[in-house]
Design a protein around this motif. Structure first.
Motif, PDB file in Angstrom:
ATOM      1  N   ALA A  35      66.440  38.246  78.339  1.00  0.00           N
ATOM      2  CA  ALA A  35      67.437  37.236  79.812  1.00  0.00           C
ATOM      3  C   ALA A  35      69.020  37.601  79.351  1.00  0.00           C
ATOM      4  N   LEU A  39      70.822  37.963  83.010  1.00  0.00           N
ATOM      5  CA  LEU A  39      71.356  37.228  83.530  1.00  0.00           C
ATOM      6  C   LEU A  39      72.828  38.427  84.215  1.00  0.00           C
ATOM      7  N   VAL A  43      75.224  39.669  87.772  1.00  0.00           N
ATOM      8  CA  VAL A  43      76.184  38.092  88.009  1.00  0.00           C
ATOM      9  C   VAL A  43      77.292  39.395  87.848  1.00  0.00           C
TER      10      VAL A  43
END
Length: 69
Positions: A35, A39, A43
């Motif tokens: 995860a 992420l 970004v």
């Protein structure tokens, strides 16, 4: 709490935690790592993502000389 699977393995070998709990911890640690990587991937701008963390020597001129960061 610890987030390192090696620590979980050491606790298992040292009989500080049971096998089912160690398996659950490692599964949670791997899910968390996945995860976090997703992420970070999400970004990070696409033009940086192609060579993220890689130093490359390129031909040509530029402000940075022969290196591109």
């Amino acid at each position: 709490a610890h987030v390192n699977p090696a620590v979980t393995l050491a606790f298992l070998v040292g009989s500080h935690i049971s096998l089912p709990r160690a398996v659950a911890y490692v599964a949670a640690q791997l899910a968390g790592a996945t995860a976090g990587a997703a992420l970070l991937y999400g970004v990070t701008p696409g033009d940086i993502r192609e060579n993220f963390g890689v130093n490359m020597v390129v031909q040509g001129e530029g402000e940075a000389g022969p290196y591109r960061w």
